[in-house]
Scaffold this active site. Structure first.
Site, PDB file in Angstrom:
ATOM      1  N   CYS A   1       0.827  -1.226   0.000  1.00  0.00           N
ATOM      2  CA  CYS A   1       0.000   0.000   0.000  1.00  0.00           C
ATOM      3  C   CYS A   1       0.853   1.264   0.000  1.00  0.00           C
ATOM      4  CB  CYS A   1      -0.954  -0.015   1.179  1.00  0.00           C
ATOM      5  SG  CYS A   1      -1.877  -1.550   1.285  1.00  0.00           S
TER       6      CYS A   1
ATOM      7  N   HIS B   1      -3.616   6.797   2.321  1.00  0.00           N
ATOM      8  CA  HIS B   1      -3.993   5.470   1.838  1.00  0.00           C
ATOM      9  C   HIS B   1      -5.407   5.158   2.323  1.00  0.00           C
ATOM     10  CE1 HIS B   1      -4.171   1.346   0.955  1.00  0.00           C
ATOM     11  NE2 HIS B   1      -3.912   0.899   2.172  1.00  0.00           N
TER      12      HIS B   1
ATOM     13  N   ASN C   1     -10.209  -0.796  -0.176  1.00  0.00           N
ATOM     14  CA  ASN C   1      -8.753  -0.651  -0.112  1.00  0.00           C
ATOM     15  C   ASN C   1      -8.152  -1.307  -1.368  1.00  0.00           C
ATOM     16  OD1 ASN C   1      -6.015  -0.983   0.380  1.00  0.00           O
ATOM     17  ND2 ASN C   1      -6.259  -1.687   2.493  1.00  0.00           N
TER      18      ASN C   1
HETATM   19  C1  LIG Z   1     -10.030  -4.902  10.044  1.00  0.00           C
HETATM   20  C2  LIG Z   1     -10.734  -3.863  10.892  1.00  0.00           C
HETATM   21  C3  LIG Z   1     -11.782  -3.161  10.044  1.00  0.00           C
HETATM   22  C4  LIG Z   1     -11.427  -4.567  12.040  1.00  0.00           C
HETATM   23  O1  LIG Z   1     -12.105  -3.597  12.806  1.00  0.00           O
HETATM   24  P1  LIG Z   1     -11.924  -3.527  14.386  1.00  0.00           P
HETATM   25  O2  LIG Z   1     -12.812  -2.483  14.845  1.00  0.00           O
HETATM   26  O3  LIG Z   1     -10.459  -3.404  14.675  1.00  0.00           O
HETATM   27  O4  LIG Z   1     -12.447  -4.925  14.794  1.00  0.00           O
HETATM   28  P2  LIG Z   1     -11.851  -5.881  15.923  1.00  0.00           P
HETATM   29  O5  LIG Z   1     -10.857  -6.793  15.286  1.00  0.00           O
HETATM   30  O6  LIG Z   1     -11.442  -5.053  17.106  1.00  0.00           O
HETATM   31  O7  LIG Z   1     -13.121  -6.674  16.314  1.00  0.00           O
HETATM   32  C5  LIG Z   1     -14.243  -6.051  16.962  1.00  0.00           C
HETATM   33  C6  LIG Z   1     -15.420  -6.957  16.894  1.00  0.00           C
HETATM   34  O8  LIG Z   1     -15.897  -6.998  15.532  1.00  0.00           O
HETATM   35  C7  LIG Z   1     -15.915  -8.354  15.074  1.00  0.00           C
HETATM   36  N1  LIG Z   1     -15.511  -8.366  13.684  1.00  0.00           N
HETATM   37  C8  LIG Z   1     -14.249  -8.405  13.172  1.00  0.00           C
HETATM   38  N2  LIG Z   1     -14.296  -8.386  11.828  1.00  0.00           N
HETATM   39  C9  LIG Z   1     -15.592  -8.344  11.502  1.00  0.00           C
HETATM   40  C10 LIG Z   1     -16.279  -8.298  10.254  1.00  0.00           C
HETATM   41  N3  LIG Z   1     -15.634  -8.297   9.083  1.00  0.00           N
HETATM   42  N4  LIG Z   1     -17.627  -8.225  10.288  1.00  0.00           N
HETATM   43  C11 LIG Z   1     -18.298  -8.222  11.457  1.00  0.00           C
HETATM   44  N5  LIG Z   1     -17.716  -8.266  12.652  1.00  0.00           N
HETATM   45  C12 LIG Z   1     -16.375  -8.323  12.672  1.00  0.00           C
HETATM   46  C13 LIG Z   1     -14.936  -9.102  15.959  1.00  0.00           C
HETATM   47  O9  LIG Z   1     -15.260 -10.456  16.014  1.00  0.00           O
HETATM   48  C14 LIG Z   1     -15.121  -8.405  17.282  1.00  0.00           C
HETATM   49  O10 LIG Z   1     -16.282  -8.919  17.901  1.00  0.00           O
HETATM   50  P3  LIG Z   1     -16.315  -9.129  19.511  1.00  0.00           P
HETATM   51  O11 LIG Z   1     -16.189  -7.733  20.062  1.00  0.00           O
HETATM   52  O12 LIG Z   1     -17.662  -9.747  19.729  1.00  0.00           O
HETATM   53  O13 LIG Z   1     -15.160  -9.995  19.822  1.00  0.00           O
HETATM   54  C15 LIG Z   1      -9.737  -2.826  11.435  1.00  0.00           C
HETATM   55  O14 LIG Z   1      -8.938  -3.406  12.417  1.00  0.00           O
HETATM   56  C16 LIG Z   1      -8.836  -2.212  10.420  1.00  0.00           C
HETATM   57  O15 LIG Z   1      -9.305  -1.504   9.531  1.00  0.00           O
HETATM   58  N6  LIG Z   1      -7.513  -2.400  10.572  1.00  0.00           N
HETATM   59  C17 LIG Z   1      -6.493  -1.779   9.755  1.00  0.00           C
HETATM   60  C18 LIG Z   1      -6.694  -2.137   8.348  1.00  0.00           C
HETATM   61  C19 LIG Z   1      -5.619  -1.721   7.462  1.00  0.00           C
HETATM   62  O16 LIG Z   1      -5.263  -0.594   7.464  1.00  0.00           O
HETATM   63  N7  LIG Z   1      -5.159  -2.702   6.701  1.00  0.00           N
HETATM   64  C20 LIG Z   1      -4.365  -2.632   5.612  1.00  0.00           C
HETATM   65  C21 LIG Z   1      -3.309  -1.634   5.610  1.00  0.00           C
HETATM   66  S1  LIG Z   1      -2.870  -1.685   4.020  1.00  0.00           S
END
Ligand SMILES: CC(C)(COP(=O)(O)OP(=O)(O)OC[C@H]1O[C@@H](n2cnc3c(N)ncnc32)[C@H](O)[C@@H]1OP(=O)(O)O)[C@@H](O)C(=O)NCCC(=O)NCCS
Length: 353
Positions: free
Chosen positions: A124, A278, A309
């Site tokens: 990215c 990004h 993304n």
């Molecule tokens: C991936 C991402 C969207 C997940 O969101 P988050 O708010 O961090 O989610 P978490 O991993 O903390 O999980 C929170 C809850 O949502 C749930 N959850 C995770 N992914 C889920 C999805 N796709 N759909 C629904 N629920 C989801 C989890 O199970 C968790 O549930 P719980 O509280 O009952 O245990 C986020 O972490 C993110 O955007 N990270 C960075 C991404 C990035 O920049 N990546 C690439 C760089 S190039």
């Protein structure tokens, strides 16, 4: 006998982005579509990521096809012929061949042969790495015009049924032409890596895993239908991430890198007309804008809502949209920052084409 003096390329003082192009594939995948494959909801995806749709390329459309479409628009916008290109850089992690490069084939298709051509593997951050290199190539006198393409067909490397990253990802291409300028057009690049966090995002398998399995099956008397469906298909590399680790790194470390790019360019947040981070998560975009204390006058790219993304393509795609929707931004200052798998990052202030 006197020692011969080596000639060096005459250097140039400034470079800038001269033209931009984009390609967005036709297939649109909605959050409802995604929810057929993973346990999630439209509401959760919108709230936690800001994504509403992502575009994906059909089977017949390759990384090179998308790159070509974006490159042709960038060349036309820059007003230069492909034959004038002094280098072609393709930033991608989804061209399916380690060699030959996507850049060499693209160069030939465009009619830019024999321009030097190579791929940049910086996920990215790939587009910002490409801009750092194009700026250096132009100012060092190594090339006059450089094509930089950010392109991904991430849909070839996702497993729709996994929930850490696949639902975020889309396909597309963005391209720019960088060339000489009378005034500064690309600020100093703040770029780097942290390979100690390589486990935070990446592919599940390597090509060697598939090879080992194929060889084992062959030794057993050939690739049986079972081995084919249960083996190589399961070992096909797809992306995974530790979302929270990446999220925290993006918010804390990338705000610092973005500020360093501003400082290096001698620019205040209030001097900016646009901010193009990004497009990884709308909450990351908001948090970066908050930490940089961007005034309301700065237009923030939010292409993620429509495009998801798209890794290396995300910044040029978002910039292209910003300029389409706000043509008055042309010639104004934009801060761009890319970050992702490696981990790697790159940021610079640029004058918009
Ligand atoms: C991936 C991402 C969207 C997940 O969101 P988050 O708010 O961090 O989610 P978490 O991993 O903390 O999980 C929170 C809850 O949502 C749930 N959850 C995770 N992914 C889920 C999805 N796709 N759909 C629904 N629920 C989801 C989890 O199970 C968790 O549930 P719980 O509280 O009952 O245990 C986020 O972490 C993110 O955007 N990270 C960075 C991404 C990035 O920049 N990546 C690439 C760089 S190039």
């Amino acid at each position: 006998m006197s020692t011969p003096v080596l000639k060096q390329s005459p250097t140039r003082e400034h470079s800038r982005i001269l033209g931009i192009g984009a390609f967005r594939p036709d297939v649109i995948v909605s959050n409802e579509d995604v929810c057929q494959w993973i346990e999630s909801s439209d509401e959760w995806i919108r709230q936690r990521t800001g994504i509403i749709t992502r575009h994906r390329a059909d089977k017949g459309t390759s990384v090179i096809d998308m790159a070509e479409a974006a490159a042709r628009e960038a060349l036309a916008g820059a007003g230069i012929e492909a034959a004038q290109l002094g280098a072609v850089l393709v930033s991608t992690v989804t061209h399916p061949y380690a060699t030959p490069s996507a850049a060499a084939e693209l160069t030939d298709r465009l009619g830019a042969t024999p321009a030097p051509a190579y791929d940049v593997s910086a996920a990215c951050a790939g587009y910002c790495y490409g801009i750092a290199q194009a700026d250096a190539l132009v100012r060092s006198g190594t090339a006059e015009y450089v094509l930089v393409v950010g392109v991904e067909k991430l849909s070839d490397f996702i497993d729709n049924t996994e929930r850490t990253i696949s639902f975020l990802l889309g396909d597309g291409a963005g391209a720019v032409v960088v060339g000489p300028s009378d005034t500064p057009g690309i600020g100093p690049s703040v770029w780097g890596s942290d390979g100690g966090k390589s486990g935070a995002i990446g592919m599940t398998h390597s090509m060697l895993d598939i090879r080992a399995l194929s060889l084992a099956a062959e030794a057993d008397g050939g690739l049986t239908p079972d081995a084919l469906s249960g083996g190589p298909a399961k070992l096909w590399p797809t992306l995974r991430q530790d979302g929270q680790t990446v999220f925290r790194w993006a918010v804390w470390e990338m705000a610092k890198a973005a500020q360093q790019a501003l400082d290096a360019a001698g620019i205040e947040a209030s001097d900016l007309a646009a901010f193009v981070p990004h497009q990884a998560n709308m909450r990351i975009i908001d948090e970066l804008a908050k930490q940089l204390k961007l005034p309301d006058t700065v237009v923030i790219a939010r292409d993620i809502a429509d495009a998801g993304n798209t890794s290396a393509a995300s910044i040029p795609l978002a910039t292209h949209r910003l300029l389409k929707e706000n043509p008055e931004l042309s010639g104004k200052l934009s801060l761009q920052i890319g970050f992702g798998a490696g981990l790697v990052f790159g940021a610079q202030v640029v004058v918009l084409p």
